[in-house]
Structure formats: C-alpha cells, structure tokens
Design an enzyme around this catalytic site. Structure first.
Site, PDB file in Angstrom:
ATOM      1  NE  ARG A  18      -3.916  -2.208   2.244  1.00 15.70           N
ATOM      2  CZ  ARG A  18      -3.963  -3.514   1.978  1.00 15.70           C
ATOM      3  NH1 ARG A  18      -2.839  -4.194   1.749  1.00 15.70           N
ATOM      4  NH2 ARG A  18      -5.119  -4.160   1.922  1.00 15.70           N
ATOM      5  N   GLY A  83      -1.513 -11.637  -5.111  1.00 14.97           N
ATOM      6  CA  GLY A  83      -2.909 -11.235  -5.273  1.00 14.97           C
ATOM      7  C   GLY A  83      -3.120  -9.778  -4.890  1.00 14.97           C
ATOM      8  CG  ASP A 305      -3.205 -13.993   5.152  1.00 18.41           C
ATOM      9  OD1 ASP A 305      -3.955 -14.582   4.350  1.00 18.41           O
ATOM     10  OD2 ASP A 305      -2.831 -12.819   4.978  1.00 18.41           O
TER      11      ASP A 305
HETATM   12  C1  S3P Z   1      -4.524  -8.920   1.988  1.00 19.19           C
HETATM   13  C2  S3P Z   1      -5.803  -9.324   2.207  1.00 19.19           C
HETATM   14  C3  S3P Z   1      -6.205 -10.715   2.428  1.00 19.19           C
HETATM   15  C4  S3P Z   1      -4.993 -11.588   2.782  1.00 19.19           C
HETATM   16  C5  S3P Z   1      -3.808 -11.325   1.898  1.00 19.19           C
HETATM   17  C6  S3P Z   1      -3.396  -9.861   1.979  1.00 19.19           C
HETATM   18  C7  S3P Z   1      -4.254  -7.488   1.755  1.00 19.19           C
HETATM   19  O1  S3P Z   1      -6.798 -11.211   1.244  1.00 19.19           O
HETATM   20  O2  S3P Z   1      -5.338 -12.949   2.724  1.00 19.19           O
HETATM   21  O3  S3P Z   1      -2.733 -12.128   2.285  1.00 19.19           O
HETATM   22  O4  S3P Z   1      -3.089  -7.057   1.822  1.00 19.19           O
HETATM   23  O5  S3P Z   1      -5.215  -6.745   1.498  1.00 19.19           O
HETATM   24  P1  S3P Z   1      -8.363 -10.981   0.922  1.00 19.19           P
HETATM   25  O6  S3P Z   1      -8.580  -9.540   0.759  1.00 19.19           O
HETATM   26  O7  S3P Z   1      -8.592 -11.720  -0.364  1.00 19.19           O
HETATM   27  O8  S3P Z   1      -9.091 -11.589   2.083  1.00 19.19           O
END
Ligand code: S3P
Length: 418
Positions: A18, A83, A305
């Site tokens: 971020r 992700g 997590d």
């Molecule tokens: C994260 C949000 C979570 C988490 C990932 C990091 C983030 O995922 O599992 O490791 O940094 O916003 P989700 O938003 O899919 O729950």
C-alpha cells in the site's frame, strides 16, 4: 526444545504494498523504511516501475519513490504470486486513461478477479477478461462514484475500490460482511485524504484531487502474520521465552492472538506505540499447553492468513478445534483449506474439511511424514514449525516459497531455538 532470544519479523506485506502504491501516486519524493523485501513486494515495485514510477531497490533500511504521472506500460504487468499487487493495481488503473494487461504466475492466474472487476466496471472502468482470472486488460478513465456492499470480507476488494476512488477523484462507500484488515483506511486517514466511517460503512470523499496526494513518509511495522510463525514456535517449545520486536498489532490482524489466548497461551504485548497510524508492540511469548477451541466465522477475517498456523497448533492441543466458514481459503495462494487438512493427515493427524469448515483433532504423537506445500509460503512455514516439536519428522516438498513473505524465515527459526 527451548526457545530464547530476541527476533524481529520482516516488514508488513500488506502495508508495504500500500505505501509503495500510494508513494507512486504522490507528489514529490517519498521515503519508506521497514518495507518487506519479499518477492510479493518486489512484484508491486516492478509493475509500478513499468508504469513510470522511479523506485529505488527494495531495502528494509529505506526506499525512495519519485512519482511521475503514471504512463502506459510497454508490456504486460506481471504480478508474480501476489494477489494484493494484482487487485490493488486494478483499482489504481481504473482511474488512468490508458490500457494495461495484468498477468501472474500459475497460482495467481487461478485466483478470482471478478470480485474486483465487477465493482470497478460499475464505476466505469473497461475490463476485458476471459473467465474469472488473469490475464485481463483494463482501460481506465472517467469514473463515477460507487456505493457497494461486498459479498466477501476482503481487504483487497475494499482497497481496490478505495484506490479507484482516489485515482478517479470520486466518492465511494463500502460495506463488508465482517471488517477486513483496515490498513488502507488508516493510511488514507494518516495522509488526510478524506476517509471516515458512517453507520458501519467506510466512506471516502476525496479531500484532494488525484494529483494532490502528499508524499509518503512511513516506517512499516513488522508483519503480524510472519510473527505468528515465531509465536507458534515459542508456544510449542518446552521451555524458555521469546521476545518478538516491532510487530504490528492492528486488531484487524491479530485474531490469532485472541484465539491463542482462548487455547491457553498468553502472549504479552509490551512497549505499545504508534507508527504511521498503526499500533505496534513487542510480543513476549512463553511455551503453553493448548486446548482445542471453536473459531467463529466473524473471527476469520482477523486471522485469515493464520489459519494454517493455527490448524497446526490445534493439532498439538488437547481435544478438537473447528474453524467455521473458511471457504475463502480455497482461493488463496493454494487451496489452503484442502491442503492444510490433507497435509495434517499426511503427518498422522486427524483433520478434515467439511463443507466450509475445517476440523482438527489434537494429538500428543509427534508428526511424521511428507508435506506438499504447493509452493505456498504459509503452508511451508506452518509445517516447518510443526517439525520443531521433539520427535517430529516433517519433510517439506520445497522451502523456497518462504521468500514471498519471509525471506529469512529458516534462519530465524533456527536462531530462536537453543
Ligand atoms: C490482503 C488481504 C487478504 C490476505 C492477503 C493480503 C491485503 O486477502 O489474505 O494475504 O493485503 O489486502 P483478501 O482480501 O482476499 O481476504
């Protein structure tokens, strides 16, 4: 096994992504310290550089970011295994007047993106996709405001919409079934961007235009999710005491400490302080005997997590443990729901995924067998910790994946064991 000493987890992965993204959008030169140097954060830095941001090499001691107006990339934006990079970047790109194509490794290409592309499309972004995943091409532009109720408690969905509101200069209101991690909200508030809560919803009303974002000067705290593996190793030890310094203790991230407390382990928070709008503490951990527990659906977003690590701890508790409504784990870096259960069984523990719940039976027999990590960093680390129990013989299919979020994990795990 005895634990001892003082250890510092690496920088928080969520916050590192971020602050890099905000710094790339800001005016002037930003200075960031304490960033995670893991592969996921390097993926964010790489794609932001492709979009024109000038980012110095990712070092914990300090990273300088000189923002430029984002510009069309010459090639695909490869988000690696991350992700968070892919989903948050989609939000940023929704407000840019050019097209970009995102892709990732085999694991990331399997992960759902529609949860993000749907609301962004409603805001006015043009997105061409084949199925619910990467690769996909987004063309941003003039956006409209959005009021959105997310079907999943996902900080990535929430943050993508907030970033789209920021880059598009439009207001957004978001509701989620349970509160997910709130790092984006805290950073927006810290930078004075115009965010508040109203009737349980998160409301962003741009206080500055997309080009008026101030430079970012933040010290990123240690990652609570990485610290969780060290906490677990200390709880499972027979003797000693471990001090884990500089851990982010944001309540939307520390559900595992609440659950551990219920299971019989007490983790003391000392030296509580604030860093860039985030609470930070040192954690003092001693070994404990654990009892099984029930982890409710409402608690899951605060420890999403940490389920692999908590499931491993539950396998060393007396009695049984159930994690309610953890279906989201199927779409993480691996199918964590099935793989946690299958790997626990592979080392001699009774465990099962029943519909969306995960059940684990505790035992005092040492774990023995081979674990398939599916290149998922959190599976590798959770089962490595199980392997520290005296008499255990846990072999991992690979260890390299820890570089995603905790490059020095095996060194630290060795150091804290006397
Ligand atoms: C994260 C949000 C979570 C988490 C990932 C990091 C983030 O995922 O599992 O490791 O940094 O916003 P989700 O938003 O899919 O729950």
């Amino acid at each position: 096994m005895r634990v001892q000493g003082v250890v510092r987890p690496p920088g928080d992965k969520s916050i590192s992504h971020r602050v890099l993204m905000l710094a790339a959008l800001a005016r002037g030169k930003s200075e960031l310290t304490g960033l995670l140097t893991g592969d996921d954060v390097k993926s964010s830095a790489r794609v932001l550089r492709q979009l024109g941001a000038d980012i110095s090499p990712i070092r914990e001691s300090g990273v300088g970011v000189r923002a430029a107006r984002l510009s069309p990339p010459a090639s695909r934006l490869h988000c690696g295994n991350s992700g968070t990079t892919a989903r948050l970047l989609l939000g940023i790109l929704a407000g840019q007047r050019f097209a970009a194509t995102l892709t990732g490794d085999a694991s990331l290409r399997r992960r759902p993106m529609r949860r993000v592309t749907e609301p962004l499309r409603t805001m006015g972004a043009k997105i061409a996709e084949h199925g619910d995943g990467l690769p996909l091409t987004i063309r941003g532009g003039q956006l409209r405001g959005l009021t959105y109720t997310s079907p999943v408690a996902s900080a990535q969905v929430k943050s993508a919409i907030l970033f789209a509101g920021l880059t598009g200069g439009v207001p957004v209101t978001i509701r989620e079934p349970y509160r997910s991690r709130d790092h984006t909200e805290r950073l927006f508030a810290y930078l004075g961007l115009g965010i508040h809560e109203r009737d349980g919803a998160i409301v962003f009303e741009p206080a500055v235009g997309p080009s008026g974002l101030p430079a970012v000067h933040v010290a990123v705290p240690g990652d609570a999710s990485s610290a969780a593996f060290l906490v677990a190793a200390a709880v499972l030890a027979e003797d000693g005491e471990l001090l884990i310094e500089n851990v982010g203790v944001n309540p939307t991230r520390t559900g595992f400490l609440v659950v551990l407390e219920r299971m019989g382990a007490h983790v003391e928070r000392v030296n509580l302080r604030d860093a860039g709008g985030e609470p930070v503490a040192d954690l003092l951990v001693r070994p404990a005997l654990l009892q099984g527990t029930e982890v409710s659906a409402a608690e899951i977003p605060t420890l999403v997590d940490e389920v692999p690590m908590l499931a491993v701890l539950a396998s060393r508790a007396s009695g049984s443990t159930v994690f309610r409504e953890v279906g989201e784990l199927r779409v993480k870096e691996s199918n964590r729901l099935e793989l946690v259960a299958a790997n626990l069984r592979a080392v001699g523990i009774r465990a099962e995924a029943r519909e969306n719940d995960l059940h684990v039976e505790g035992t005092s027999q040492p774990a023995r067998g081979r674990v398939e990590t599916a290149a998922d960093h959190r599976l590798a680390m959770a089962f490595a910790v199980l392997g520290t129990v005296p008499g255990a013989d846990v072999r991992l299919s690979e260890r390299r994946s820890v570089a995603i979020s905790y490059p020095d994990f095996f060194r630290d795990l060795r150091r804290i064991r006397a």
